[in-house]
Design a protein around this motif. Structure first.
Motif, PDB file in Angstrom:
ATOM      1  N   UNK A 181       0.837  -1.212   0.000  1.00 23.58           N
ATOM      2  CA  UNK A 181       0.000   0.000   0.000  1.00 23.58           C
ATOM      3  C   UNK A 181       0.866   1.255   0.000  1.00 23.58           C
ATOM      4  N   UNK A 182       1.860   1.280   0.862  1.00 25.28           N
ATOM      5  CA  UNK A 182       2.720   2.465   0.986  1.00 25.28           C
ATOM      6  C   UNK A 182       3.521   2.678  -0.294  1.00 25.28           C
ATOM      7  N   UNK A 183       4.026   1.593  -0.856  1.00 22.78           N
ATOM      8  CA  UNK A 183       4.829   1.701  -2.072  1.00 22.78           C
ATOM      9  C   UNK A 183       4.021   2.239  -3.252  1.00 22.78           C
ATOM     10  N   UNK A 184       2.717   2.006  -3.244  1.00 15.90           N
ATOM     11  CA  UNK A 184       1.884   2.545  -4.323  1.00 15.90           C
ATOM     12  C   UNK A 184       1.943   4.064  -4.343  1.00 15.90           C
ATOM     13  N   UNK A 185       2.048   4.682  -3.184  1.00 17.80           N
ATOM     14  CA  UNK A 185       2.255   6.122  -3.105  1.00 17.80           C
ATOM     15  C   UNK A 185       1.005   6.972  -3.040  1.00 17.80           C
ATOM     16  N   UNK A 186      -0.174   6.348  -3.093  1.00 19.53           N
ATOM     17  CA  UNK A 186      -1.425   7.105  -3.050  1.00 19.53           C
ATOM     18  C   UNK A 186      -2.017   7.047  -1.644  1.00 19.53           C
ATOM     19  N   UNK A 187      -2.222   8.206  -1.049  1.00 18.83           N
ATOM     20  CA  UNK A 187      -2.852   8.239   0.265  1.00 18.83           C
ATOM     21  C   UNK A 187      -4.289   7.729   0.191  1.00 18.83           C
ATOM     22  N   UNK A 188      -4.951   7.970  -0.919  1.00 21.64           N
ATOM     23  CA  UNK A 188      -6.327   7.494  -1.090  1.00 21.64           C
ATOM     24  C   UNK A 188      -6.372   5.960  -1.107  1.00 21.64           C
ATOM     25  N   UNK A 189      -5.457   5.350  -1.844  1.00 22.31           N
ATOM     26  CA  UNK A 189      -5.369   3.891  -1.867  1.00 22.31           C
ATOM     27  C   UNK A 189      -5.056   3.360  -0.473  1.00 22.31           C
ATOM     28  N   UNK A 190      -4.092   3.990   0.183  1.00 26.46           N
ATOM     29  CA  UNK A 190      -3.715   3.578   1.535  1.00 26.46           C
ATOM     30  C   UNK A 190      -4.904   3.673   2.483  1.00 26.46           C
ATOM     31  N   UNK A 191      -5.673   4.744   2.360  1.00 22.51           N
ATOM     32  CA  UNK A 191      -6.830   4.932   3.228  1.00 22.51           C
ATOM     33  C   UNK A 191      -7.872   3.841   2.992  1.00 22.51           C
ATOM     34  N   UNK A 192      -8.151   3.539   1.725  1.00 24.37           N
ATOM     35  CA  UNK A 192      -9.177   2.542   1.387  1.00 24.37           C
ATOM     36  C   UNK A 192      -8.788   1.159   1.890  1.00 24.37           C
ATOM     37  N   UNK A 193      -7.575   0.725   1.584  1.00 21.04           N
ATOM     38  CA  UNK A 193      -7.163  -0.637   1.922  1.00 21.04           C
ATOM     39  C   UNK A 193      -6.856  -0.800   3.406  1.00 21.04           C
ATOM     40  N   UNK A 194      -6.259   0.217   4.023  1.00 15.90           N
ATOM     41  CA  UNK A 194      -5.976   0.098   5.461  1.00 15.90           C
ATOM     42  C   UNK A 194      -7.275   0.108   6.263  1.00 15.90           C
ATOM     43  N   UNK A 195      -8.235   0.928   5.820  1.00 18.02           N
ATOM     44  CA  UNK A 195      -9.537   0.945   6.496  1.00 18.02           C
ATOM     45  C   UNK A 195     -10.243  -0.404   6.332  1.00 18.02           C
ATOM     46  N   UNK A 196     -10.113  -1.008   5.140  1.00 17.84           N
ATOM     47  CA  UNK A 196     -10.715  -2.324   4.916  1.00 17.84           C
ATOM     48  C   UNK A 196     -10.092  -3.361   5.841  1.00 17.84           C
ATOM     49  N   UNK A 197      -8.755  -3.335   5.974  1.00 20.01           N
ATOM     50  CA  UNK A 197      -8.078  -4.297   6.845  1.00 20.01           C
ATOM     51  C   UNK A 197      -8.539  -4.139   8.292  1.00 20.01           C
ATOM     52  N   UNK A 198      -8.657  -2.897   8.748  1.00 14.35           N
ATOM     53  CA  UNK A 198      -9.110  -2.646  10.116  1.00 14.35           C
ATOM     54  C   UNK A 198     -10.556  -3.090  10.303  1.00 14.35           C
ATOM     55  N   UNK A 199     -11.396  -2.833   9.305  1.00 17.92           N
ATOM     56  CA  UNK A 199     -12.809  -3.201   9.395  1.00 17.92           C
ATOM     57  C   UNK A 199     -12.993  -4.712   9.411  1.00 17.92           C
ATOM     58  N   UNK A 200     -12.178  -5.421   8.648  1.00 17.49           N
ATOM     59  CA  UNK A 200     -12.255  -6.886   8.646  1.00 17.49           C
ATOM     60  C   UNK A 200     -11.957  -7.431  10.042  1.00 17.49           C
ATOM     61  N   UNK A 201     -10.873  -6.940  10.654  1.00 18.05           N
ATOM     62  CA  UNK A 201     -10.527  -7.393  11.999  1.00 18.05           C
ATOM     63  C   UNK A 201     -11.644  -7.073  12.982  1.00 18.05           C
ATOM     64  N   UNK A 202     -12.205  -5.877  12.847  1.00 16.04           N
ATOM     65  CA  UNK A 202     -13.321  -5.476  13.705  1.00 16.04           C
ATOM     66  C   UNK A 202     -14.529  -6.374  13.471  1.00 16.04           C
ATOM     67  N   UNK A 203     -14.792  -6.709  12.208  1.00 15.14           N
ATOM     68  CA  UNK A 203     -15.920  -7.573  11.870  1.00 15.14           C
ATOM     69  C   UNK A 203     -15.778  -8.967  12.455  1.00 15.14           C
ATOM     70  N   UNK A 204     -14.541  -9.485  12.480  1.00 19.14           N
ATOM     71  CA  UNK A 204     -14.317 -10.806  13.055  1.00 19.14           C
ATOM     72  C   UNK A 204     -14.563 -10.790  14.561  1.00 19.14           C
TER      73      UNK A 204
END
Length: 339
Positions: A138-161
């Motif tokens: 995510x970080x290597x991609x360089x887009x804060x928007x991409x980082x926000x979308x995918x990092x939020x998804x990862x956090x939400x998945x853990x929360x959902x579990x």
């Protein structure tokens, strides 16, 4: 994106598959697989060995294919989608490793789970390693928007579990509450996988929203079908043990509907088996019989069909193309799949 909604002219096959999507992104998946192999490497031999066991175990890689297919839909000609699709797969694989430990699962895609072969400690830690690799990508991609979308998804998945644990054995769980859980633990990654394609293609907010809607509704349909066939399939077909949700006391939609519609004896059965976890021989077969009597599995699959149609409707804003046809068929397959 043009605000006009395109009339759907694509013929939908009566027996859908993901073959069309697989063929469309086959060359792209080679690049994704290469990235996955490279990023799994570690001087700690157990890490690539354990991670490779799951990644090579025959999954269709639907989530990364959605990233690649969405990029094709938008006519994106760059290469950023390869590393982001690998990132999506790493997030998914990490959650599977953790899930199998939490659930005590012994089968995944017809093979022994990593926790059975290597133990819980190693499985959890390798899952953590894969999450870390995902964040590097995510970080290597360089887009804060991409980082926000995918990092939020990862956090939400853990929360959902974690959220799912609060519904286990809780017969007061409503259908709306159940939907909140499956959106968190499943649908958000489907949504993010599609959504990031719009970001790297530099498309407008309406395009991003359409792809997010497609992915989210597809993810809901996918989980509804998974939960239905847990009561209506076999281990040979599913690649995992049938009745796992029942044995773990999970309140999935079939059980929620069966309990809500049941008579006093049936409700007593669900309280004994799902709340008190007091199990007797033949209980799973009785659970399946009650489900059938109360149309619980049938109605769960009907709801899956509804969300599948919503996913397809979200693609109406895009002109017809091979990519659009493949994504539509992937949605139809998700609802109609036998496993």
């Amino acid at each position: 994106m043009d605000a006009d909604v395109h009339t759907l002219k694509i013929k939908r096959p009566s027996t859908p598959s993901v073959a069309k999507l697989q063929a469309l992104v086959a060359a792209d998946m080679n690049a994704v697989n290469q990235t996955i192999i490279e990023r799994m490497q570690s001087p700690v031999v157990l890490i690539p060995e354990l991670a490779g066991h799951l990644i090579a175990s025959g999954g269709k890689r639907l989530r990364p294919m959605l990233t690649l297919g969405s990029a094709r839909l938008l006519g994106y000609g760059g290469t950023r989608q390869f590393s982001l699709a690998a990132c999506v797969e790493f997030i998914h694989t990490a959650t599977l490793l953790h899930d199998d430990v939490v659930d005590g699962s012994d089968l995944r895609r017809g093979q022994q789970t990593a926790n059975i072969i290597w133990g819980n400690k190693a499985t959890v830690l390798v899952g953590d390693f894969l999450f870390a690799r995902a964040f590097e990508l995510m970080v290597e991609d360089g887009s804060l928007r991409v980082l926000r979308i995918l990092s939020r998804a990862a956090a939400t998945i853990a929360q959902g579990e974690v959220d799912q644990l609060t519904t286990t054995g809780n017969l007061d769980t409503t259908e709306d509450r159940y939907l909140e859980v499956i959106i968190g633990k499943t649908a958000v990654l489907f949504a993010a996988a599609c959504q990031v394609a719009s970001v790297i293609a530099e498309r407008d907010d309406a395009t991003e929203a359409a792809l997010e809607s497609y992915g989210r509704n597809l993810g809901i349909a996918f989980q509804l079908v998974d939960d239905a066939i847990d009561y209506a399939s076999t281990a040979d077909v599913m690649g995992k043990s049938a009745g796992d949700d029942f044995r773990e006391g999970k309140l999935t939609l079939p059980a929620i509907l069966a309990y809500a519609r049941g008579n006093d004896d049936e409700r007593a059965f669900w309280r004994r088996t799902l709340v008190r976890m007091d199990r007797q021989p033949g209980d799973f077969e009785q659970a399946v019989a009650i489900m059938s009597r109360r149309q619980a599995v049938t109605d769960t699959l009907k709801r899956a069909h509804l969300y599948g149609e919503r996913a397809i409707d979200a693609l109406a804003v895009f002109p017809d193309s091979a990519a659009k046809a493949a994504l539509i068929e992937a949605a139809d397959f998700t609802v109609q799949r036998a496993y």
